[in-house]
Design a protein around this motif. Structure first.
Motif, mmCIF file in Angstrom:
data_model
loop_
_atom_site.group_PDB
_atom_site.id
_atom_site.type_symbol
_atom_site.label_atom_id
_atom_site.label_comp_id
_atom_site.label_asym_id
_atom_site.label_seq_id
_atom_site.Cartn_x
_atom_site.Cartn_y
_atom_site.Cartn_z
ATOM 1 N N MET A 8 0.839 -1.210 0.000
ATOM 2 C CA MET A 8 0.000 0.000 0.000
ATOM 3 C C MET A 8 0.867 1.251 0.000
ATOM 4 N N TYR A 9 1.929 1.233 0.796
ATOM 5 C CA TYR A 9 2.809 2.383 0.887
ATOM 6 C C TYR A 9 3.443 2.680 -0.465
ATOM 7 N N LYS A 10 3.986 1.649 -1.108
ATOM 8 C CA LYS A 10 4.633 1.842 -2.408
ATOM 9 C C LYS A 10 3.651 2.346 -3.452
ATOM 10 N N LYS A 11 2.431 1.834 -3.428
ATOM 11 C CA LYS A 11 1.401 2.267 -4.372
ATOM 12 C C LYS A 11 1.118 3.762 -4.208
ATOM 13 N N HIS A 12 0.917 4.207 -2.971
ATOM 14 C CA HIS A 12 0.597 5.618 -2.719
ATOM 15 C C HIS A 12 1.809 6.519 -2.939
ATOM 16 N N GLU A 13 2.995 5.979 -2.737
ATOM 17 C CA GLU A 13 4.202 6.748 -3.006
ATOM 18 C C GLU A 13 4.324 7.010 -4.510
ATOM 19 N N LYS A 14 4.041 5.986 -5.324
ATOM 20 C CA LYS A 14 4.084 6.145 -6.779
ATOM 21 C C LYS A 14 3.030 7.129 -7.270
ATOM 22 N N LEU A 15 1.874 7.139 -6.611
ATOM 23 C CA LEU A 15 0.793 8.051 -6.995
ATOM 24 C C LEU A 15 1.047 9.484 -6.534
ATOM 25 N N GLY A 16 2.060 9.694 -5.696
ATOM 26 C CA GLY A 16 2.375 11.035 -5.233
ATOM 27 C C GLY A 16 1.524 11.480 -4.048
ATOM 28 N N ASP A 17 0.892 10.552 -3.376
ATOM 29 C CA ASP A 17 0.011 10.902 -2.254
ATOM 30 C C ASP A 17 0.757 11.484 -1.060
ATOM 31 N N PHE A 18 2.065 11.328 -1.007
ATOM 32 C CA PHE A 18 2.823 11.825 0.141
ATOM 33 C C PHE A 18 3.506 13.170 -0.151
ATOM 34 N N GLU A 19 3.283 13.722 -1.327
ATOM 35 C CA GLU A 19 3.961 14.956 -1.721
ATOM 36 C C GLU A 19 3.455 16.192 -0.987
ATOM 37 N N TYR A 20 2.211 16.173 -0.571
ATOM 38 C CA TYR A 20 1.612 17.385 -0.005
ATOM 39 C C TYR A 20 1.249 17.220 1.472
ATOM 40 N N LEU A 21 1.983 16.400 2.174
ATOM 41 C CA LEU A 21 1.742 16.215 3.602
ATOM 42 C C LEU A 21 2.228 17.428 4.376
ATOM 43 N N GLU A 22 1.430 17.817 5.367
ATOM 44 C CA GLU A 22 1.818 18.945 6.210
ATOM 45 C C GLU A 22 3.116 18.610 6.937
ATOM 46 N N GLY A 23 4.066 19.510 6.917
ATOM 47 C CA GLY A 23 5.325 19.306 7.615
ATOM 48 C C GLY A 23 6.362 18.536 6.821
ATOM 49 N N LYS A 24 6.074 18.209 5.562
ATOM 50 C CA LYS A 24 7.036 17.454 4.758
ATOM 51 C C LYS A 24 8.338 18.252 4.613
ATOM 52 N N GLY A 25 9.433 17.592 4.892
ATOM 53 C CA GLY A 25 10.740 18.232 4.772
ATOM 54 C C GLY A 25 11.163 19.000 6.012
ATOM 55 N N LYS A 26 10.312 19.085 7.018
ATOM 56 C CA LYS A 26 10.649 19.803 8.251
ATOM 57 C C LYS A 26 11.079 18.799 9.319
ATOM 58 N N ARG A 27 11.841 19.292 10.270
ATOM 59 C CA ARG A 27 12.276 18.444 11.377
ATOM 60 C C ARG A 27 11.087 18.077 12.258
ATOM 61 N N LEU A 28 11.174 16.879 12.827
ATOM 62 C CA LEU A 28 10.161 16.464 13.791
ATOM 63 C C LEU A 28 10.431 17.140 15.121
ATOM 64 N N SER A 29 9.364 17.505 15.823
ATOM 65 C CA SER A 29 9.538 18.142 17.128
ATOM 66 C C SER A 29 10.034 17.116 18.146
ATOM 67 N N ARG A 30 10.653 17.610 19.200
ATOM 68 C CA ARG A 30 11.230 16.740 20.224
ATOM 69 C C ARG A 30 10.154 15.874 20.891
ATOM 70 N N ASP A 31 8.957 16.427 21.139
ATOM 71 C CA ASP A 31 7.915 15.652 21.823
ATOM 72 C C ASP A 31 7.422 14.479 20.980
ATOM 73 N N VAL A 32 7.552 14.566 19.668
ATOM 74 C CA VAL A 32 7.168 13.448 18.800
ATOM 75 C C VAL A 32 8.181 12.307 18.917
ATOM 76 N N LEU A 33 9.419 12.653 19.150
ATOM 77 C CA LEU A 33 10.481 11.652 19.195
ATOM 78 C C LEU A 33 10.680 11.030 20.573
ATOM 79 N N GLU A 34 10.113 11.644 21.622
ATOM 80 C CA GLU A 34 10.306 11.134 22.975
ATOM 81 C C GLU A 34 9.107 10.318 23.436
ATOM 82 N N GLY A 35 9.341 9.450 24.384
ATOM 83 C CA GLY A 35 8.264 8.680 24.992
ATOM 84 C C GLY A 35 7.846 7.492 24.158
#
Length: 117
Positions: A8-35
């Protein structure tokens, strides 16, 4: 064995479904990476495990029995305590083992109520 998620992931990647995700290309915040990821996901989804709700129900029932106690005869009190214990047994089957609780009796009702709060 098929990798359904990977397909499913590869299919949607080929279709470009991940190109317009909010935060794409930005660093993840610390609270997302902890816990713990599962804990964070459950909290953000406002999910309450069934055993947590049962715990609240037991507290309400115990409080009701304590308040009604002066107005109940011995048999009615025993029936109410049996109802609370039925809820405690259901709770013990659903909750993690370290969270399990003992049954209620006429003698320990108030003490058990305090320990459940």
């Amino acid at each position: 064995m098929r990798d359904w998620f990977g397909e499913m992931y590869k299919k949607h990647e080929k279709l470009g479904d991940f190109e317009y995700l909010e935060g794409k290309g930005k660093r993840l915040s610390r609270d997302v990476l902890e816990g713990d990821v599962l804990d964070r996901t459950i909290k953000s989804a406002n999910f309450v495990p069934e055993w947590v709700q049962k715990r609240k129900d037991i507290l309400v029932e115990m409080k009701n029995v304590i308040e009604l106690r002066p107005h109940l005869d011995d048999q009615e009190l025993e029936e109410k305590i049996d109802q609370v214990n039925a809820l405690v047994r259901k709770y013990n089957r659903k909750c993690p083992p370290v969270m399990q609780r003992g049954l209620v009796s006429e003698k320990n009702l108030e003490d058990r109520y305090k320990s459940w709060q």
